[in-house]
Scaffold this motif. Structure first.
Motif, PDB file in Angstrom:
ATOM      1  N   ILE A 264       1.000   7.198  50.268  1.00  0.00           N
ATOM      2  CA  ILE A 264       0.435   8.726  49.677  1.00  0.00           C
ATOM      3  C   ILE A 264      -0.106   9.300  50.417  1.00  0.00           C
ATOM      4  CG2 ILE A 264      -0.502   9.936  47.592  1.00  0.00           C
ATOM      5  CD1 ILE A 264       0.779   7.986  45.820  1.00  0.00           C
ATOM      6  N   ARG A 265      -1.386   8.155  50.801  1.00  0.00           N
ATOM      7  CA  ARG A 265      -2.094   9.444  51.794  1.00  0.00           C
ATOM      8  C   ARG A 265      -1.389   9.896  53.531  1.00  0.00           C
ATOM      9  NH1 ARG A 265      -7.005  11.428  50.646  1.00  0.00           N
ATOM     10  NH2 ARG A 265      -5.429  12.956  51.597  1.00  0.00           N
ATOM     11  N   ALA A 266      -0.318   9.369  53.770  1.00  0.00           N
ATOM     12  CA  ALA A 266       0.452   9.671  54.383  1.00  0.00           C
ATOM     13  C   ALA A 266       1.339  10.863  54.368  1.00  0.00           C
ATOM     14  CB  ALA A 266       1.139   8.282  55.525  1.00  0.00           C
ATOM     15  N   VAL A 267       1.743  11.241  52.900  1.00  0.00           N
ATOM     16  CA  VAL A 267       2.083  12.385  53.274  1.00  0.00           C
ATOM     17  C   VAL A 267       1.810  13.568  52.085  1.00  0.00           C
ATOM     18  CG1 VAL A 267       4.493  10.708  52.992  1.00  0.00           C
ATOM     19  CG2 VAL A 267       3.289  11.550  50.700  1.00  0.00           C
ATOM     20  N   ILE A 268       0.173  13.263  52.058  1.00  0.00           N
ATOM     21  CA  ILE A 268      -0.109  14.885  51.679  1.00  0.00           C
ATOM     22  C   ILE A 268      -0.990  15.507  52.784  1.00  0.00           C
ATOM     23  CG2 ILE A 268      -0.219  13.692  48.964  1.00  0.00           C
ATOM     24  CD1 ILE A 268      -3.320  12.492  49.593  1.00  0.00           C
ATOM     25  N   PRO A 269      -1.806  16.220  52.230  1.00  0.00           N
ATOM     26  CA  PRO A 269      -2.745  16.837  53.312  1.00  0.00           C
ATOM     27  C   PRO A 269      -3.791  16.575  53.346  1.00  0.00           C
ATOM     28  CG  PRO A 269      -2.184  18.872  52.079  1.00  0.00           C
ATOM     29  CD  PRO A 269      -1.805  17.321  50.763  1.00  0.00           C
ATOM     30  N   GLN A 270      -4.302  16.338  54.578  1.00  0.00           N
ATOM     31  CA  GLN A 270      -4.975  15.468  54.588  1.00  0.00           C
ATOM     32  C   GLN A 270      -6.669  15.991  53.630  1.00  0.00           C
ATOM     33  OE1 GLN A 270      -5.776  13.170  56.619  1.00  0.00           O
ATOM     34  NE2 GLN A 270      -7.982  12.512  56.371  1.00  0.00           N
ATOM     35  N   SER A 271      -6.782  17.206  53.181  1.00  0.00           N
ATOM     36  CA  SER A 271      -7.869  18.072  52.174  1.00  0.00           C
ATOM     37  C   SER A 271      -7.730  17.723  51.463  1.00  0.00           C
ATOM     38  CB  SER A 271      -7.504  19.430  52.585  1.00  0.00           C
ATOM     39  OG  SER A 271      -6.703  20.297  52.575  1.00  0.00           O
ATOM     40  N   MET A 272      -6.130  16.837  50.936  1.00  0.00           N
ATOM     41  CA  MET A 272      -6.079  16.594  49.413  1.00  0.00           C
ATOM     42  C   MET A 272      -6.885  15.359  48.844  1.00  0.00           C
ATOM     43  SD  MET A 272      -2.581  15.971  46.986  1.00  0.00           S
ATOM     44  CE  MET A 272      -2.395  17.902  47.507  1.00  0.00           C
ATOM     45  N   PRO A 273      -7.338  14.954  48.221  1.00  0.00           N
ATOM     46  CA  PRO A 273      -8.300  13.896  47.370  1.00  0.00           C
ATOM     47  C   PRO A 273      -7.923  13.174  46.656  1.00  0.00           C
ATOM     48  CG  PRO A 273      -8.823  15.732  46.168  1.00  0.00           C
ATOM     49  CD  PRO A 273      -8.548  16.380  47.336  1.00  0.00           C
ATOM     50  N   LEU A 274      -7.504  11.719  47.017  1.00  0.00           N
ATOM     51  CA  LEU A 274      -6.268  10.938  46.782  1.00  0.00           C
ATOM     52  C   LEU A 274      -7.269   9.562  45.469  1.00  0.00           C
ATOM     53  CD1 LEU A 274      -3.571   9.253  46.283  1.00  0.00           C
ATOM     54  CD2 LEU A 274      -4.540   8.020  48.224  1.00  0.00           C
ATOM     55  N   LEU A 275      -6.916   9.695  44.577  1.00  0.00           N
ATOM     56  CA  LEU A 275      -7.766   9.239  42.973  1.00  0.00           C
ATOM     57  C   LEU A 275      -7.069   8.114  42.418  1.00  0.00           C
ATOM     58  CD1 LEU A 275      -8.789  12.444  42.856  1.00  0.00           C
ATOM     59  CD2 LEU A 275      -8.716  11.561  40.619  1.00  0.00           C
ATOM     60  N   VAL A 276      -7.802   6.989  42.452  1.00  0.00           N
ATOM     61  CA  VAL A 276      -7.289   5.717  41.562  1.00  0.00           C
ATOM     62  C   VAL A 276      -7.653   5.437  40.422  1.00  0.00           C
ATOM     63  CG1 VAL A 276      -7.115   3.377  41.886  1.00  0.00           C
ATOM     64  CG2 VAL A 276      -6.377   5.162  43.814  1.00  0.00           C
ATOM     65  N   ARG A 277      -7.032   4.981  39.576  1.00  0.00           N
ATOM     66  CA  ARG A 277      -7.469   4.541  37.922  1.00  0.00           C
ATOM     67  C   ARG A 277      -7.178   3.255  38.205  1.00  0.00           C
ATOM     68  NH1 ARG A 277      -7.277   7.429  31.911  1.00  0.00           N
ATOM     69  NH2 ARG A 277      -9.306   7.928  33.221  1.00  0.00           N
ATOM     70  N   ILE A 278      -8.943   2.448  37.475  1.00  0.00           N
ATOM     71  CA  ILE A 278      -8.137   1.311  37.187  1.00  0.00           C
ATOM     72  C   ILE A 278      -8.803   0.500  36.169  1.00  0.00           C
ATOM     73  CG2 ILE A 278      -8.517   0.076  39.673  1.00  0.00           C
ATOM     74  CD1 ILE A 278     -11.128  -0.669  38.864  1.00  0.00           C
ATOM     75  N   SER A 279      -8.423  -1.010  35.548  1.00  0.00           N
ATOM     76  CA  SER A 279      -8.842  -1.040  34.579  1.00  0.00           C
ATOM     77  C   SER A 279      -9.760  -2.544  35.015  1.00  0.00           C
ATOM     78  CB  SER A 279      -7.608  -2.141  33.402  1.00  0.00           C
ATOM     79  OG  SER A 279      -6.915  -1.239  32.741  1.00  0.00           O
ATOM     80  N   ALA A 280     -10.667  -2.165  34.761  1.00  0.00           N
ATOM     81  CA  ALA A 280     -12.367  -3.040  35.281  1.00  0.00           C
ATOM     82  C   ALA A 280     -12.299  -4.598  35.232  1.00  0.00           C
ATOM     83  CB  ALA A 280     -13.449  -2.170  35.297  1.00  0.00           C
TER      84      ALA A 280
END
Length: 436
Positions: A264-280
């Protein structure tokens, strides 16, 4: 009509870049009217994630509504999600959206596996942007918990209960994917263990869905790696008993998630933040057997920070019906705080942390993100009687309270005595409350 200068009336300026007329909200609802106030709670200060700036720290957490039409959003989503943005939420995240058809939780789940699903999403994006707010989307695959009915089909909304959606009503119980052929619970279908080829194809599907999300104009993307859905199934040694490079030690179990992040990081704009949700944690420590826990979440957080993730959205539970949750108001916020502390300790200050769960009151929302500035008005008392305790998170993700009160941001501001902008059209009915 609005006044541009004494004695001269002009029409309201239209919201820029919007395919319909609506007045420009300047500033956007939920923006602090006195941003230089030294006593302004952090909750109403801006935060920047890469090229995205949010005017306050409220995020509408993704919430499934089981109301899509073959994966396509409808006017329901426009009204439902638009209400939160209209009333001051800086960021609204579209519910879990499947990247392939068998990744839906229910037949009525949102999807982004085909181009026809872009336009309905774009309509929601355009409306949120017309209000001066930001919007994201959560991309997901439900794994072994897919092909179930919407919760209102389960008598009494029993927590954790569900019913399988069979093929005759649009389900796919014979085509569930999982890291290992272990059903979610007794009475649920046995999932198919994914082949390496299927795993690699799924990584590409996440990237393709991300491209469509960018075409629709979203401001950020969140990867759903929590709640017992496919990615968290891979993370847990309970549900992942593979012996190949996707199973065994933590780096292998995290390989799918990290591959998706990279794709995903490779196909979205460099300026766009990427979030991840996890179960801790999956709250299975009581078994004294290997399970997904906070210690591994801390390790994963470091890997995600190094992989270019900008915010970790910390939730918990959902991967095992035998989970034993230690429930209290801060049961998940405290997990987020521990992960945030570990990131800072290990020098990964570039990744923000979001906290979610049981945020129902203005005071709790304020306290979660208060950044430590001395401020008696904040009411957050730290060590040695000083005000401004260490923040537990950088953003507060709110779910069900927004369903109860779509105006939660505006009401919280009133309760905390903070002046914020309201929607232009609603300013004749301000929310007034005594400061608590």
């Amino acid at each position: 009509m609005t006044v541009s200068q004494p004695g001269k009336l002009t029409k309201s300026a239209p919201a820029p870049g919007t395919p319909f007329y609506t007045p420009q909200q300047t500033p956007a609802a939920g923006t602090a009217l006195n941003p230089n106030d030294p006593n302004l709670p952090t909750l109403f200060t801006p935060i920047k994630l890469r090229g995205l700036t949010l005017q306050n720290r409220f995020v509408v957490s993704p919430m499934c509504t089981y109301s899509a039409d073959d994966g396509h959003l409808t006017d329901w989503h426009l009204v439902h999600l638009g209400a939160f943005a209209q009333r001051g939420a800086a960021l609204t995240i579209v519910e879990a959206t499947a990247v392939v058809p068998n990744g839906r939780i229910s037949p009525e789940d949102s999807g982004l596996w085909q181009d026809s699903q872009i336009a309905p999403l774009r309509s929601v994006v355009d409306y949120v942007h017309s209000q001066g707010q930001k919007i994201g989307i959560q991309l997901a695959h439900a794994g072994r918990k897919a092909s179930t009915l919407a919760p209102w089909h389960v008598a009494g909304f029993t927590p954790g209960a569900s019913e399988v959606a069979t093929a005759d009503i649009g389900g796919w119980p014979e085509n569930l994917w999982a890291p290992s052929p272990i059903p979610w619970d007794e009475g649920y279908p046995i999932p198919k263990e994914m082949t390496v080829e299927q795993i690699e194809g799924l990584v590409q599907a996440f990237a393709d869905a991300a491209k469509r999300a960018v075409q629709a104009g979203v401001d950020t993307i969140e990867i759903h790696g929590a709640h017992g859905y496919l990615i968290s199934e891979f993370l847990s040694p309970i549900s992942n008993q593979r012996t190949d490079r996707y199973g065994g030690p933590l780096p292998n179990r995290a390989r799918l998630l990290l591959s998706i992040v990279s794709s995903i990081r490779a196909v979205i704009p460099q300026s766009m933040p990427l979030l991840v949700r996890i179960s801790a944690t999956e709250w299975m420590e009581w078994t004294n057997a290997p399970s997904w826990d906070l210690a591994q979440s801390k390790q994963l957080a470091l890997l995600l920070a190094d992989a270019g993730v900008d915010l970790l959205d910390v939730s918990s539970a959902g991967n095992n019906p035998r989970q034993q949750i230690k429930l209290q108001p801060y049961y998940q916020v405290d997990l987020a705080a521990e992960i945030r502390d570990e990131l800072k300790k290990q020098g990964r200050k570039g990744m923000a942390v979001g906290a979610v769960g049981m945020v129902r009151e203005a005071e709790m929302a304020r306290d979660v993100v208060q950044d430590g500035r001395a401020s008696k008005s904040s009411g957050v008392e730290g060590e040695n009687g000083e005000y401004g305790a260490e923040a537990k998170a950088d953003l507060v993700f709110v779910a069900r309270q927004f369903l109860r009160e779509p105006e939660f941001v505006l009401k919280a501001a009133a309760q905390l005595g903070v002046g914020v902008a309201a929607p232009l059209q609603y300013r004749r009915a301000p929310i007034k409350m005594n400061k608590l």
